[in-house]
Design a protein around this motif. Structure first.
Motif, short mmCIF file in Angstrom:
data_model
loop_
_atom_site.label_atom_id
_atom_site.label_comp_id
_atom_site.label_asym_id
_atom_site.label_seq_id
_atom_site.Cartn_x
_atom_site.Cartn_y
_atom_site.Cartn_z
N SER A 1 49.16 42.90 55.07
CA SER A 1 49.00 41.47 54.79
C SER A 1 49.81 41.10 53.57
O SER A 1 50.14 41.94 52.73
CB SER A 1 47.53 41.14 54.55
OG SER A 1 47.03 41.80 53.41
N PHE A 2 50.15 39.81 53.51
CA PHE A 2 50.88 39.27 52.35
C PHE A 2 50.17 38.01 51.89
O PHE A 2 49.86 37.12 52.70
CB PHE A 2 52.34 38.97 52.69
CG PHE A 2 53.10 38.37 51.54
CD1 PHE A 2 53.56 39.16 50.51
CD2 PHE A 2 53.34 37.00 51.50
CE1 PHE A 2 54.26 38.61 49.45
CE2 PHE A 2 54.03 36.44 50.44
CZ PHE A 2 54.50 37.24 49.40
N THR A 3 49.90 37.92 50.57
CA THR A 3 49.20 36.78 50.01
C THR A 3 49.99 36.24 48.83
O THR A 3 50.47 37.01 47.98
CB THR A 3 47.79 37.19 49.53
OG1 THR A 3 47.06 37.74 50.62
CG2 THR A 3 47.03 35.99 48.99
N TYR A 4 50.10 34.90 48.79
CA TYR A 4 50.79 34.26 47.68
C TYR A 4 49.89 33.17 47.10
O TYR A 4 49.25 32.40 47.84
CB TYR A 4 52.12 33.63 48.12
CG TYR A 4 52.71 32.75 47.04
CD1 TYR A 4 53.39 33.31 45.96
CD2 TYR A 4 52.55 31.36 47.08
CE1 TYR A 4 53.91 32.51 44.94
CE2 TYR A 4 53.07 30.55 46.06
CZ TYR A 4 53.74 31.13 45.01
OH TYR A 4 54.23 30.35 44.00
N SER A 5 49.87 33.10 45.76
CA SER A 5 49.19 32.00 45.08
C SER A 5 49.88 31.79 43.75
O SER A 5 50.32 32.75 43.10
CB SER A 5 47.71 32.31 44.86
OG SER A 5 47.55 33.43 44.02
N PRO A 6 50.02 30.54 43.31
CA PRO A 6 50.66 30.27 42.02
C PRO A 6 49.75 30.65 40.86
O PRO A 6 48.61 31.09 41.07
CB PRO A 6 50.92 28.76 42.07
CG PRO A 6 49.91 28.24 43.03
CD PRO A 6 49.68 29.33 44.03
N ASP A 7 50.22 30.44 39.65
CA ASP A 7 49.47 30.82 38.45
C ASP A 7 48.53 29.67 38.07
O ASP A 7 48.97 28.66 37.54
CB ASP A 7 50.44 31.14 37.31
CG ASP A 7 49.72 31.66 36.07
OD1 ASP A 7 48.49 31.89 36.18
OD2 ASP A 7 50.37 31.84 35.03
N PHE A 8 47.23 29.86 38.33
CA PHE A 8 46.26 28.84 37.97
C PHE A 8 45.66 29.09 36.59
O PHE A 8 44.81 28.33 36.15
CB PHE A 8 45.14 28.80 39.01
CG PHE A 8 45.59 28.32 40.36
CD1 PHE A 8 45.80 26.98 40.60
CD2 PHE A 8 45.82 29.23 41.38
CE1 PHE A 8 46.23 26.53 41.84
CE2 PHE A 8 46.24 28.79 42.62
CZ PHE A 8 46.46 27.44 42.86
N THR A 9 46.12 30.16 35.92
CA THR A 9 45.64 30.43 34.57
C THR A 9 46.52 29.76 33.51
O THR A 9 46.24 29.90 32.31
CB THR A 9 45.58 31.94 34.31
OG1 THR A 9 46.91 32.50 34.38
CG2 THR A 9 44.69 32.63 35.34
N ASP A 10 47.56 29.06 33.95
CA ASP A 10 48.43 28.35 33.02
C ASP A 10 47.64 27.23 32.35
O ASP A 10 47.05 26.39 33.04
CB ASP A 10 49.63 27.78 33.77
CG ASP A 10 50.71 27.25 32.83
OD1 ASP A 10 50.35 26.89 31.69
OD2 ASP A 10 51.87 27.19 33.24
N PRO A 11 47.57 27.20 31.02
CA PRO A 11 46.79 26.16 30.33
C PRO A 11 47.21 24.74 30.69
O PRO A 11 46.42 23.80 30.53
CB PRO A 11 47.04 26.46 28.85
CG PRO A 11 47.35 27.93 28.80
CD PRO A 11 48.12 28.20 30.06
N SER A 12 48.43 24.57 31.17
CA SER A 12 48.87 23.21 31.52
C SER A 12 48.11 22.64 32.70
O SER A 12 48.10 21.43 32.90
CB SER A 12 50.38 23.23 31.83
OG SER A 12 50.63 24.06 32.98
N ARG A 13 47.44 23.48 33.48
CA ARG A 13 46.66 23.00 34.61
C ARG A 13 45.28 22.51 34.19
O ARG A 13 44.56 21.95 35.01
CB ARG A 13 46.52 24.10 35.67
CG ARG A 13 47.84 24.48 36.33
CD ARG A 13 47.64 25.56 37.38
NE ARG A 13 48.88 25.90 38.05
CZ ARG A 13 49.32 25.31 39.17
NH1 ARG A 13 48.61 24.35 39.73
NH2 ARG A 13 50.45 25.69 39.72
N GLY A 14 44.88 22.75 32.97
CA GLY A 14 43.62 22.21 32.45
C GLY A 14 42.39 23.02 32.75
O GLY A 14 41.27 22.59 32.42
N ILE A 15 42.54 24.18 33.37
CA ILE A 15 41.38 25.01 33.70
C ILE A 15 41.21 26.12 32.67
O ILE A 15 40.09 26.44 32.28
CB ILE A 15 41.52 25.59 35.12
CG1 ILE A 15 41.60 24.45 36.14
CG2 ILE A 15 40.35 26.51 35.45
CD1 ILE A 15 41.93 24.91 37.53
#
Length: 885
Positions: A559-573
């Motif tokens: 399997s192959f899975t892709y997800s962007p970086d949601f730990t970037d502070p610019s996303r507000g989380i």
């Protein structure tokens, strides 16, 4: 005090013997079915007035061997399987004499000249009543009265035998020398002997009543007794069980009152008192509505005092239980269930699991409770469910509440497909979409501050949305592909903020504040996977005995899975860690700025991972042998023996990870070599080598390096942990019968309604191998073993446990059982339970002994098997607080 103990025991035995459930037993005592007698004659007019059909019906008779008639006396003699019917009265016997002139029918059996046994006893039935058997009887067909000797009749779980009775003109029944027992033999092992008695429609008044055991009259007697006969549910006193405890003194256990409120609801108020001042109280109530629902409520409170007078250790404990189940047909499309078990942390230990001495219940560290409701909506498209639940940790003294949880799940749909489609699906018609909504309202706090303001401030509320999109198709006939993605979004009504403080040595501390207010956050991932099956067979073996062939099946998947970086502070989380001087704090492990999620510890933390482009791999293996079947006499039969079932290896590699791109490699599997022996195993390989952490030339600890094992000169990855377990039952029939008995009992209880006591007993049977005692199984021995090894950063730990249990018949009526284990760490046996059971036909006797340990105790119980007199028992118990015998 010993005299007081013996007096309590004698007093309780007498009351238990003479006052338990006899009113219920006599309430169904049929006047016609038991014994009827006629000593006077009535004229025809009176008979016709009381029984309008007595002159309109005729006597019909027949016999197998012969029928002889005496014309002078107008008497008919019937021999061999004779039968007489008169209206709704039916009579079968070996010998019947019918006096037509006086309307008298006499019936009796005969003595077999070979066996010297009395056979062919009269069996009679009147109306809708059940059948009864007697030694002999007289019946007047004109007055419908009878005189019966040595009757034997069943009445709602009880049996009446012997004696005589006379039915008077005013419908009173005079009873003489009649035995009542739950023993189903014509000559019972025990019973309550009613010397004289008068039974009316509403009451039974007796003269001397005493107990007989094995034809021996006992001193347990009353000069007279009065029993109301209301022919309906009644209330009454429940008598206690006496005993002695070395720490708490003498006691009377489970003394109380039963309330038969109506046909759908009852209640029991019970209490136990000890001479040192300890006491226990309980309220138990069961309710049911046929074809709708059933359940029960159990509330317990215990006050315990232990220690020297004036220095007592006083404990207050409680337990609240509620069990509710709904009939599946009561409301199609919706269900409501409840299983509540809330208690104080030390309740089971202080009360020895409600005096059951169940070691597993006493040692349990947690309990779970739930109340759930579900309903199907939108014609089956949606499924809605909500639940209240609680989880207690007795060791930590914490409680986690869900007040409540909510789930709304939509069935997977194909939005681009048509219901009227003909032919194969187009690629876009294979696209599927789903949706699920979750809502939580949580409190996780110490149980002693649950209802205080500081506990209620820990309330967490939030929602989670999940939308999966996928598409499956087959390529080149053998490759199965799937692709799609998932979108997740969380709504939280609380967030966190961390304040950091750094020190001169580079260390830091943090303080977390909870902030109120609505915040949302979303994440997504894209994935695709491929899997297939590879079959491998060897040629048939010719020189390996019964082994004919070996078969191996592999199921690889990638399997192959892709997800962007949601730990970037610019996303507000995520936020960066800033100390008191406004400087960023660096993560010592990665060298990157330290960050934290504002949803950490909230109702829904979400799945906000770093940048990921990972390949996952799994390899599943199955191996089996094909052998000749020894049970097939033709020699052509075959059977398969699974050698390896589901041995799988799995891991992943993240191309975008900054370090340690390869994950741990985990494996698990199971092997079932025979019907009696099966092994399960699992473990983890770590692909990285360890390095020494040195501080000022002194070794501190092992740390995980970024180098792979082959870069460190190793041939195999490091085994981080492994475990395996197996169980073996030397008598497969015993295990099979135990499972069948458990399933049968469970099905019966689910159909008839499960009370809290029945639920607890069923769980005890499932936990305790010796809770099911079957005298038809002459012997059984089973054991289970578990081994675990771990090597975390060079620290190795090994744990292994062995448990065993078994039983064997000393004689066809005596059975010995045992249950224990071995503690390898302390090098000794774990707490052992020994028991001896004696089958006394209509009674049960058991002796239970825990010879050592914290709950060292013993108990002796003799009780009646029939449910109608389950409280008729003699017991002697030494409490678990005792230190000597």
């Amino acid at each position: 005090m010993k005299l007081l103990s013996n007096s309590i025991l004698l007093f309780s035995v007498i009351l238990l013997t003479l006052n338990v459930n006899k009113a219920n037993a006599f309430s169904a005592f049929s006047l016609q079915q038991v014994i009827q007698q006629d000593t006077t004659k009535k004229d025809t007019s009176k008979v016709n007035k009381n029984n309008n059909s007595s002159l309109d019906q005729k006597v019909e008779y027949k016999a197998r061997d012969s029928i002889r008639m005496n014309k002078a006396g107008n008497i008919i003699y019937m021999y061999g399987n004779a039968r007489v019917t008169y209206g709704d009265f039916e009579l079968d016997a070996d010998y019947i004499r019918y006096d037509q002139k006086n309307n008298i029918i006499f019936a009796s059996g005969r003595t077999d000249p070979k066996t010297k046994r009395y056979v062919g006893k009269p069996i009679f039935k009147s109306g809708t009543e059940g059948t009864a058997m007697a030694d002999s009887l007289y019946y007047n067909s004109a007055t419908t009265r009878a005189k019966v000797f040595g009757v034997f009749s069943e009445q709602e779980g009880g049996f009446f035998s012997g004696g005589q009775s006379k039915k008077q003109a005013d419908d009173e029944v005079h009873i003489k020398n009649m035995m009542y027992s739950t023993c189903n033999l014509p000559h019972p092992h025990f019973g309550l002997m009613i010397s004289k008695g008068i039974a009316t429609e509403k009451t039974i008044i007796t003269g001397p009543v005493y107990m007989k055991i094995e034809d021996v009259s006992t001193p347990f007697a009353l000069p007279f007794a009065f029993f109301p006969k209301q022919n309906k549910r009644t209330s009454g006193i429940m008598l206690p069980t006496p005993g002695e405890d070395a720490s708490r003194g003498f006691f009377l256990q489970n003394f109380g009152y039963y309330l038969g409120l109506n046909d759908y609801w009852d209640a029991k108020f019970l209490g136990t008192i000890y001479t040192n001042g300890s006491y226990e109280t309980s309220l138990q109530s069961n309710y049911t509505k046929r074809y709708k629902f059933n359940g029960g409520i159990n509330i317990n409170y215990a006050s315990t005092r232990n220690g020297l007078q004036g220095l007592e250790d006083v404990g207050k404990n409680f337990r609240i239980g509620w069990n509710h189940s709904q009939n599946p047909n009561a409301s199609p499309g919706s269900t409501f269930t409840a299983s509540v078990n809330l208690s104080s942390a030390s309740y089971y230990k202080a009360t020895a699991a409600n005096s059951t001495y169940d070691q597993r219940a006493i040692a349990q560290n947690s309990s779970n409770s739930s109340i759930a409701y579900s309903k199907v909506l939108g014609g089956g498209l949606f499924n809605f469910s909500t639940a209240l639940s609680a989880t207690q940790d007795f060791g930590l003294g914490t409680i986690a509440l869900q007040l409540p949880t909510m789930n709304l799940n939509m069935s997977t749909i194909s939005p681009f497909d048509s219901k009227n489609r003909t032919g194969e699906q187009k690629w876009y018609q294979r696209i599927t979409v789903g949706y699920s909504l979750q809502g939580n309202n949580n409190i996780n706090t110490a149980d002693n501050i649950l209802f205080k303001p500081e506990g209620l401030r820990k309330l967490q509320t939030g929602f989670s949305h999940t939308i999966p999109i996928g598409m499956n198709f087959t390529l080149l006939k053998y490759l199965t592909f799937s692709m799609g993605g998932t979108y997740n979004e969380v709504w939280n009504f609380q967030t966190i903020n961390k304040r950091f403080t750094t020190f001169t040595d580079g260390s830091y501390t943090s303080r977390m504040d909870t902030l109120s207010g609505f915040k949302r956050g979303g994440s997504y991932n894209l994935s695709t996977s491929m899997s297939t099956k590879v079959y491998g067979k060897t040629k048939e073996f010719k020189n390996l005995g019964n082994i004919k062939q070996l078969r191996h099946v592999m199921t690889p998947s990638v399997s192959f899975t892709y997800s962007p970086d949601f730990t970037d502070p610019s996303r507000g989380i995520y936020k960066e860690a800033i100390d008191q001087n406004g400087r960023k704090i660096t993560n010592t492990g990665t060298g990157l700025p330290l960050t934290y999620s504002i949803f950490e510890g909230t109702a829904f933390p979400g799945s906000f991972s770093g940048r990921q482009a990972a390949i996952g791999f799994t390899l599943d293996n199955t191996t089996e042998l094909k052998v000749k079947s020894s049970k097939d006499t033709t020699g052509t039969g075959e059977r398969k023996i699974p050698i390896i079932q589901g041995l799988s290896f799995s891991g992943s590699y993240n191309f975008l990870a900054t370090r340690r791109k390869l994950s741990d490699i985990s494996f698990s599997g199971r092997s079932q070599f025979t019907d009696k022996l099966g092994i399960s195993y699992n473990g983890t390989f770590n692909p990285y080598v360890l390095r020494d952490s040195i501080n000022n030339g002194v070794f501190v600890q092992k740390l995980e390096d970024t180098r792979y094992f082959w870069q460190g000169g190793q041939f195999f990855p490091r085994l981080q942990n492994i475990g395996f377990s197996f169980d073996y039952n030397f008598n497969a029939d015993a295990l099979k019968k135990k499972n069948e008995a458990y399933d049968k009992t469970k099905d019966q209880i689910e159909q008839q309604g499960m009370t809290p006591l029945q639920s607890e007993q069923l769980n005890a049977i499932n936990r305790d191998p010796n809770a099911f005692v079957d005298f038809n199984i002459p012997w059984n021995f089973a054991f289970s073993y578990r081994f675990d090894y771990s090597n975390i950063l060079g620290v190795q730990t090994v744990t292994n446990t062995l448990n065993f249990n078994g039983d064997f018949n000393l004689t066809p009526k005596w059975k010995f059982t045992f249950n224990s284990g071995y503690d390898f760490k302390n090098q000794g046996l774990t707490p052992m339970t020994l028991a001896i059971y004696r089958d006394l036909h209509c009674w049960d006797m058991s002796v239970n002994w825990i010879p050592y340990g914290a709950y060292k105790s013993y108990s002796v119980t003799i009780k009646v098997k029939a449910s109608i007199l389950q409280d008729l028992k003699l017991s002697k118990r030494q409490g678990f607080y005792s230190t000597g015998y």
